[in-house]
Enzyme design. Structure first.
Site, short mmCIF file in Angstrom:
data_model
loop_
_atom_site.label_atom_id
_atom_site.label_comp_id
_atom_site.label_asym_id
_atom_site.label_seq_id
_atom_site.Cartn_x
_atom_site.Cartn_y
_atom_site.Cartn_z
N GLY A 43 0.84 -1.20 0.00
CA GLY A 43 0.00 0.00 0.00
C GLY A 43 0.87 1.24 0.00
CG ASN A 44 -0.20 4.70 -1.44
OD1 ASN A 44 -0.88 5.52 -0.83
ND2 ASN A 44 -0.62 4.10 -2.53
NE ARG A 45 4.00 8.04 5.19
CZ ARG A 45 4.88 9.03 5.16
NH1 ARG A 45 6.01 8.87 4.52
NH2 ARG A 45 4.61 10.17 5.74
CB SER A 46 -2.69 8.01 -0.12
OG SER A 46 -3.93 8.67 -0.24
#
Ligand code: CTP
Length: 426
Positions: free
Chosen positions: A226-229
């Site tokens: 995933g990512n930190r958005s």
């Protein structure tokens, strides 16, 4: 919508913001126990920058005092048609207000206003005003479901064009059951009032689609890439567009944010699910905003069971092969409506403007919002942002660092110009 904390507005507003800023909201309070919540409502409206004259009916003063409202609004509280001040002020109050908000609105008040009575200051103001009217009914659930009240409420909405928020279900002071009767929560009423203040011809009924948040690409049933958005920028845009009167759909990856009030949410996990949802929903939209941080790659395979440490040979690594994901914004290009406006985002650590412009051209966006990566107070996982907005005609506008809701509001002012020029082909 019921019982949910809506959108990005803090539960207790802490600063002036549009569309409440500088507007006049006449708050009418009638005689129900929910009147105590209207003190909070008056305070929150004031904190958002509205001027809030308050009118109490005689029976409201049995539950709450004028002093309480004076203390939280710093303004005037009116009660009587028959005082010198009441008689002189009612027409002026009615004429000068941007919105009449009545919370709580009792069964008796709803009946009197449906009949067009003018037997106290508040009903008189209703007849004299041409501002939008929002009522928050509150009563015993059997009273609300009574055919007489139903008929009165229908008359208010269908014939007089008044707006009703609630009532909702939940604990009632003297509840008979689990039917509707409870006043809509003050934080929802703030937003409903905001939409009536914020609605504009340019946005009313516009169909807006927004992608937001990260995607999660599964490695096995418990792990993902995933990512930190945080999703905040997309959610702020959804809330702002709804406040202006748009019909908003949010296609959102997993976030911890509450769903914005009034916005249709389609929840997805992966890039492929997001692409399917956008492809199905996109036709017929006037504006599409691609604010999601979509994972460009996914694990080629997702293990059917949890990958165990013991399953990976000692001293060896767990090798994951990644394959390309669809580009949600570019691959759904054919589903965009003619003349619709398309907005993309670009998060870049170097050559911000050139790279953003390249993406705008490649993906056929009308606007691109360029975000600097790795800068404190901007981009991912921050409540503030600093962006540069580029458009296809070569325009460049820097928006200084501000809360994301404020950036969203300013961006919509610019996107609105795309409607005026007819969008992509304009
Ligand atoms: N986007 C998308 N689907 C993807 C990747 C990006 O819809 N698989 C959209 C984003 O929502 C954004 C724009 O495309 O509006 C640009 O996203 P960004 O991640 O900055 O660009 P990429 O094309 O992925 O390029 P790179 O990551 O290599 O910079």
């Amino acid at each position: 919508m019921e019982g949910r904390v809506p959108g990005l507005l803090p539960r207790r507003p802490d600063g002036v913001r549009p569309p409440w800023k500088g507007r006049r909201v006449l708050l009418g309070v009638t005689g129900g126990i929910a009147a105590y919540k209207s003190i909070q409502l008056a305070r929150d409206l004031t904190r958002l920058g509205a001027e809030v004259p308050v009118v109490l009916t005689e029976s409201a003063t049995r539950f709450v005092t004028p002093l309480a409202f004076e203390a939280v609004t710093g303004g005037a509280v009116y009660r009587s048609l028959w005082s010198v001040e009441g008689a002189a002020r009612h027409l002026q109050l009615a004429r000068e207000t941007d919105l009449v908000l009545i919370a709580p609105a009792t069964a008796d008040f709803i009946a009197r206003s449906a009949l067009g009575r003018a037997d106290d200051l508040l009903t008189t103001i209703l007849l004299a005003s041409r501002a939008p009217v929002l009522l928050a009914p509150a009563m015993n659930d059997r009273m609300w479901s009574h055919p007489q009240t139903r008929r009165n409420a229908d008359h208010l909405t269908e014939i007089l064009g008044y707006h009703l928020a609630g009532p909702t279900t939940g604990a009632l002071a003297i509840g008979e059951g689990d039917g509707r009767g409870r006043m809509e929560e003050p934080e929802h009423l703030l937003l409903h009032a905001g939409r009536l203040l914020g609605i504009s011809d340019a946005w009313a009924g516009r169909r807006v689609l927004i992608t937001a948040g990260p995607t999660r690409e599964p490695l096995d049933p418990v792990r993902y890439l995933g990512n930190r958005s945080s999703g905040r920028m997309g959610y702020a845009l959804a809330e702002a567009a709804w406040l202006r009167g748009a019909d908003v759909t949010l296609v959102t990856g997993p976030t911890s944010l509450p769903r914005p009030l009034g916005v249709r949410c389609i929840e997805v996990e992966t890039a492929r699910e997001m692409e399917t949802a956008v492809r199905e929903t996109l036709p017929g939209h006037d504006l599409q905003i691609f604010a999601a941080a979509v994972a460009d790659f996914r694990p080629e395979e997702s293990a059917p069971g949890k990958v165990k440490r013991a399953g990976v040979e000692a001293g060896k690594s767990w090798d994951v092969s990644l394959v390309e994901n669809p580009d949600v914004s570019a691959d759904t290009r054919d589903a965009r409506g003619d003349g619709s406006v398309t907005v993309g985002f670009a998060l870049e650590s170097e050559e911000l403007i050139d790279r953003a412009r390249g993406k705008m051209e490649r993906k056929e966006f009308d606007f691109i919002v360029a975000n600097p990566a790795g800068e404190e107070g901007a981009g991912f996982d921050s409540s503030t942002n600093r962006v540069t907005l580029l458009d296809r005609a070569g325009g460049v506008v820097d928006l200084p660092r501000a809360e994301k809701w404020e950036i969203a509001w300013q961006l919509l002012d610019r996107f609105e110009q795309g409607f005026a020029s007819g969008g992509r082909d304009g």
